[in-house]
Scaffold this motif. Structure first.
Motif, PDB file in Angstrom:
ATOM      1  N   TYR A  14      -4.297   0.707  -1.198  1.00 54.67           N
ATOM      2  CA  TYR A  14      -3.702  -0.579  -1.535  1.00 54.67           C
ATOM      3  C   TYR A  14      -3.331  -0.646  -3.013  1.00 54.67           C
ATOM      4  CZ  TYR A  14      -5.179  -2.290   3.033  1.00 54.67           C
ATOM      5  OH  TYR A  14      -5.344  -2.464   4.380  1.00 54.67           O
TER       6      TYR A  14
ATOM      7  N   ALA B  70       0.844  -1.198   0.000  1.00 59.27           N
ATOM      8  CA  ALA B  70       0.000   0.000   0.000  1.00 59.27           C
ATOM      9  C   ALA B  70       0.880   1.249   0.000  1.00 59.27           C
ATOM     10  CB  ALA B  70      -0.927   0.009   1.212  1.00 59.27           C
ATOM     11  N   THR B  71       0.227   2.383  -0.195  1.00 62.11           N
ATOM     12  CA  THR B  71       0.899   3.683  -0.128  1.00 62.11           C
ATOM     13  C   THR B  71       0.197   4.536   0.920  1.00 62.11           C
ATOM     14  OG1 THR B  71       1.455   3.585  -2.490  1.00 62.11           O
ATOM     15  CG2 THR B  71       1.565   5.746  -1.433  1.00 62.11           C
ATOM     16  N   VAL B  72       0.977   5.201   1.750  1.00 62.66           N
ATOM     17  CA  VAL B  72       0.400   6.069   2.773  1.00 62.66           C
ATOM     18  C   VAL B  72      -0.150   7.327   2.107  1.00 62.66           C
ATOM     19  CG1 VAL B  72       0.860   7.481   4.814  1.00 62.66           C
ATOM     20  CG2 VAL B  72       1.913   5.213   4.587  1.00 62.66           C
TER      21      VAL B  72
ATOM     22  N   THR C 277      -9.115   2.041  -0.485  1.00 62.14           N
ATOM     23  CA  THR C 277      -8.530   2.984   0.467  1.00 62.14           C
ATOM     24  C   THR C 277      -9.102   2.667   1.832  1.00 62.14           C
ATOM     25  OG1 THR C 277      -8.291   4.709  -1.212  1.00 62.14           O
ATOM     26  CG2 THR C 277      -8.281   5.404   1.089  1.00 62.14           C
TER      27      THR C 277
ATOM     28  N   VAL D 155       0.886  -1.322  10.242  1.00 62.54           N
ATOM     29  CA  VAL D 155       1.645  -0.811   9.096  1.00 62.54           C
ATOM     30  C   VAL D 155       3.137  -0.949   9.353  1.00 62.54           C
ATOM     31  CG1 VAL D 155       2.064   1.187   7.612  1.00 62.54           C
ATOM     32  CG2 VAL D 155      -0.202   0.836   8.606  1.00 62.54           C
TER      33      VAL D 155
ATOM     34  N   VAL E  90      -4.406   4.579   3.967  1.00 65.20           N
ATOM     35  CA  VAL E  90      -3.547   3.948   2.963  1.00 65.20           C
ATOM     36  C   VAL E  90      -4.362   3.587   1.725  1.00 65.20           C
ATOM     37  CG1 VAL E  90      -2.007   2.990   4.725  1.00 65.20           C
ATOM     38  CG2 VAL E  90      -3.914   1.606   3.869  1.00 65.20           C
TER      39      VAL E  90
ATOM     40  N   ASN F 106      -1.310  10.563   7.501  1.00 65.10           N
ATOM     41  CA  ASN F 106      -1.392   9.966   8.836  1.00 65.10           C
ATOM     42  C   ASN F 106      -2.442  10.711   9.647  1.00 65.10           C
ATOM     43  OD1 ASN F 106      -0.135  12.282   9.957  1.00 65.10           O
ATOM     44  ND2 ASN F 106       1.866  11.437   9.436  1.00 65.10           N
TER      45      ASN F 106
ATOM     46  N   TYR G 165      -3.249   5.443  10.013  1.00 63.68           N
ATOM     47  CA  TYR G 165      -2.896   5.984   8.699  1.00 63.68           C
ATOM     48  C   TYR G 165      -4.026   5.706   7.721  1.00 63.68           C
ATOM     49  CZ  TYR G 165       1.955   6.096  10.377  1.00 63.68           C
ATOM     50  OH  TYR G 165       3.096   6.333  11.088  1.00 63.68           O
TER      51      TYR G 165
END
Length: 290
Positions: A42, A27-29, A56, A64, A40, A32, A38
């Motif tokens: 996917y 995934a990408t953050v 999301t 994480v 994220v 926060n 967080y």
């Protein structure tokens, strides 16, 4: 727990949902939320409403971890901790066997199942607590002690040991089946892979089962017998296992009648399919004239 993650960081989310425990998803953050969670996006999971859109989700910070570095492996050893790629994520397991030069059996302790994977779908399992510097390898010396094994006191059983499982199922009481210990669960039970029993779902795959500790005993040493006497305790090999009985007669020089007290039947066997029945109390004892 992940620390100092920023928007845009590549991460893996380790699920705590029932049925997904022990799996990691790329995934990408996005952002926060305080110090505890967080948002994220996917990479390989999509929304149920629109499968063209990535999923999301807001996840807890302790779910994480930073994306581990790519580590190529040319092979694995027995009990190596690995991640297996399946169903769009990486699932934590341990090497429990090998087939050919590039296929490995992986045992998933959380679910008590073993699955065969090609090397290309496996990676070493890395721990972020060690800055991804070490591969965690379960100890092959994980031990357990049981008070009894089908009426016999038992010694230490180690992961990887060859054992016999004495069944308590109706219709199978008094039978022993060769197996290998894959894992243990405290002092109460073991996960075993049978040598001669296969899965009902796929008869090309050995049967994996979790059995109670008092159903497992060390593999007895091979003892050849040239003859038996009346009432000797023996095991007769039949239907992929050894069945406990008593010599009740002799037909000729190498055929014996065996009486199975549990089932009230008598069957004729050649000498080659019989062995002395033994019990263990730390030392194997042959049961004569029981």
């Amino acid at each position: 727990m992940a620390s100092m993650l920023r928007r845009g960081d590549e991460v893996e989310v380790c699920s705590k949902q029932v049925g997904f425990v022990g799996s990691y998803y790329a995934a990408t953050v996005i952002t926060n939320i305080g110090n505890h969670s967080y948002a994220v996006r996917y990479k390989n999971l999509v929304t149920e409403e629109d499968q063209s859109q990535p999923l999301t989700e807001i996840v807890a910070a302790d779910e994480v971890r930073p994306m581990p570095p790519k580590v190529s492996a040319t092979g694995f050893s027995l009990y190596d901790a690995v991640d297996a790629y399946d169903n769009d994520g990486w699932w934590v397991g341990a090497i429990s066997g090998k087939r050919g030069s590039d296929h490995y059996y992986v045992f998933f302790n959380t679910y008590g199942v073993e699955i065969l994977y090609p090397l290309s779908r496996l990676r070493p399992h890395l721990s972020p607590l060690l800055s991804f510097s070490n591969v965690i390898k379960p100890s092959s010396l994980s031990v357990s002690r049981s008070d009894s094994v089908c009426g016999s006191r038992m010694a230490l059983i180690l992961r990887g040991d060859e054992v016999e499982v004495c069944s308590k199922q109706v219709g199978f009481v008094g039978s022993y089946y060769a197996a290998t210990v894959i894992n243990n669960y405290g002092n109460q039970s073991y996960a075993v892979r049978y040598k001669n029993l296969v899965s009902e779902d796929d008869e090309s795959q050995p049967l994996i089962e979790i059995v109670s500790a008092d159903e497992v005993r060390p593999m007895p040493h091979t003892v050849s017998a040239t003859e038996f006497s009346l009432y000797d305790g023996v095991d007769a090999y039949d239907n992929d296992g050894w069945w406990v009985g008593t010599i009740s007669g002799k037909q000729d020089s190498d055929h014996y009648y065996v009486f199975f007290d549990t089932y009230g039947v008598e069957i004729l066997y050649p000498l080659s399919r019989l062995r002395p029945h033994r019990e263990t109390n730390g030392i194997w004892v042959t049961k004569k004239r029981v």
